[in-house]
Write a protein that holds these residues in place. Sequence first.
Motif, PDB file in Angstrom:
ATOM      1  N   ALA A   1      -1.955  -0.946   5.075  1.00 13.84           N
ATOM      2  CA  ALA A   1      -3.372  -0.657   5.344  1.00 13.84           C
ATOM      3  C   ALA A   1      -3.688   0.830   5.300  1.00 13.84           C
ATOM      4  O   ALA A   1      -4.727   1.256   5.786  1.00 13.84           O
ATOM      5  CB  ALA A   1      -3.810  -1.256   6.673  1.00 13.84           C
ATOM      6  N   CYS A   2      -2.765   1.602   4.723  1.00 13.22           N
ATOM      7  CA  CYS A   2      -2.939   3.063   4.636  1.00 13.22           C
ATOM      8  C   CYS A   2      -3.171   3.685   6.010  1.00 13.22           C
ATOM      9  O   CYS A   2      -3.796   4.739   6.138  1.00 13.22           O
ATOM     10  CB  CYS A   2      -4.093   3.411   3.699  1.00 13.22           C
ATOM     11  SG  CYS A   2      -3.789   2.952   1.965  1.00 13.22           S
TER      12      CYS A   2
ATOM     13  N   ASP B   1       0.880  -1.169   0.000  1.00 15.75           N
ATOM     14  CA  ASP B   1       0.000   0.000   0.000  1.00 15.75           C
ATOM     15  C   ASP B   1       0.916   1.218   0.000  1.00 15.75           C
ATOM     16  O   ASP B   1       1.840   1.300   0.811  1.00 15.75           O
ATOM     17  CB  ASP B   1      -0.883   0.025   1.243  1.00 15.75           C
ATOM     18  CG  ASP B   1      -1.704  -1.244   1.395  1.00 15.75           C
ATOM     19  OD1 ASP B   1      -1.879  -1.695   2.549  1.00 15.75           O
ATOM     20  OD2 ASP B   1      -2.157  -1.775   0.374  1.00 15.75           O
TER      21      ASP B   1
ATOM     22  N   CYS C   1      -3.725   7.640  -0.363  1.00 18.16           N
ATOM     23  CA  CYS C   1      -3.152   6.299  -0.278  1.00 18.16           C
ATOM     24  C   CYS C   1      -3.896   5.356  -1.210  1.00 18.16           C
ATOM     25  O   CYS C   1      -5.121   5.499  -1.409  1.00 18.16           O
ATOM     26  CB  CYS C   1      -3.220   5.784   1.152  1.00 18.16           C
ATOM     27  SG  CYS C   1      -2.317   4.247   1.438  1.00 18.16           S
TER      28      CYS C   1
ATOM     29  N   SER D   1      -4.576   1.321  -1.764  1.00 20.38           N
ATOM     30  CA  SER D   1      -4.491   0.008  -1.137  1.00 20.38           C
ATOM     31  C   SER D   1      -4.308  -1.086  -2.183  1.00 20.38           C
ATOM     32  O   SER D   1      -5.074  -1.172  -3.132  1.00 20.38           O
ATOM     33  CB  SER D   1      -5.770  -0.278  -0.349  1.00 20.38           C
ATOM     34  OG  SER D   1      -5.785  -1.625   0.101  1.00 20.38           O
ATOM     35  N   SER D   2      -3.277  -1.920  -1.995  1.00 22.15           N
ATOM     36  CA  SER D   2      -3.046  -3.031  -2.921  1.00 22.15           C
ATOM     37  C   SER D   2      -4.046  -4.159  -2.703  1.00 22.15           C
ATOM     38  O   SER D   2      -4.243  -4.991  -3.582  1.00 22.15           O
ATOM     39  CB  SER D   2      -1.620  -3.562  -2.749  1.00 22.15           C
ATOM     40  OG  SER D   2      -1.459  -4.101  -1.451  1.00 22.15           O
ATOM     41  N   ASN D   3      -4.679  -4.183  -1.541  1.00 17.55           N
ATOM     42  CA  ASN D   3      -5.587  -5.282  -1.189  1.00 17.55           C
ATOM     43  C   ASN D   3      -6.829  -5.290  -2.066  1.00 17.55           C
ATOM     44  O   ASN D   3      -7.217  -6.315  -2.621  1.00 17.55           O
ATOM     45  CB  ASN D   3      -5.979  -5.167   0.277  1.00 17.55           C
ATOM     46  CG  ASN D   3      -6.868  -6.311   0.722  1.00 17.55           C
ATOM     47  OD1 ASN D   3      -6.635  -7.464   0.388  1.00 17.55           O
ATOM     48  ND2 ASN D   3      -7.920  -5.985   1.458  1.00 17.55           N
TER      49      ASN D   3
ATOM     50  N   THR E   1      -8.956   3.693  -2.420  1.00 23.31           N
ATOM     51  CA  THR E   1      -8.137   4.885  -2.251  1.00 23.31           C
ATOM     52  C   THR E   1      -8.699   5.744  -1.122  1.00 23.31           C
ATOM     53  O   THR E   1      -9.892   5.698  -0.821  1.00 23.31           O
ATOM     54  CB  THR E   1      -8.093   5.712  -3.544  1.00 23.31           C
ATOM     55  OG1 THR E   1      -9.437   6.056  -3.918  1.00 23.31           O
ATOM     56  CG2 THR E   1      -7.450   4.929  -4.681  1.00 23.31           C
TER      57      THR E   1
END
Length: 129
Positions: free
Chosen positions: A103-104, A35, A52, A54-56, A60
């Motif tokens: 997790a931002c 993230d 931010c 999030s790659s999950n 945003t």
Amino acid sequence: QPQLVESGGGLVQPGGSLRLSCVLSGFALTLDNYDIGWFRQAPGKEREGVSCFSSNDGSTVYADSVKGRFTISRDNAKNTVYLQMSSLKPEDTAVYYCATDPACTATLRLNEGYEPDYWGQGTQVTVSS
């Protein structure tokens, strides 16, 4: 460990636009696992979480001060996260940093003492006529 390099800063007039880039590098590292947050610090002011990604789940987050003006995006093929900044104001003047932010959390809770894991070196954005 991941390395982050920002670019794209500069001098722009109020109302103008800039796009910042943050390239992630490191052995076998990809954005899929990170993230990435954008932060900024103006002279004499505390650092502020700006946005931010999030790659999950691809979600945003944005600080209230930039909502509707800034857009964060990601190009996995280039291992790059972008921050498109529009309708820039003099109060957007700051050094902008990207960082790995699980997790931002730090982006949202920097004032509570949360910190990102790894920082880039920063790029200066100056909004002035």
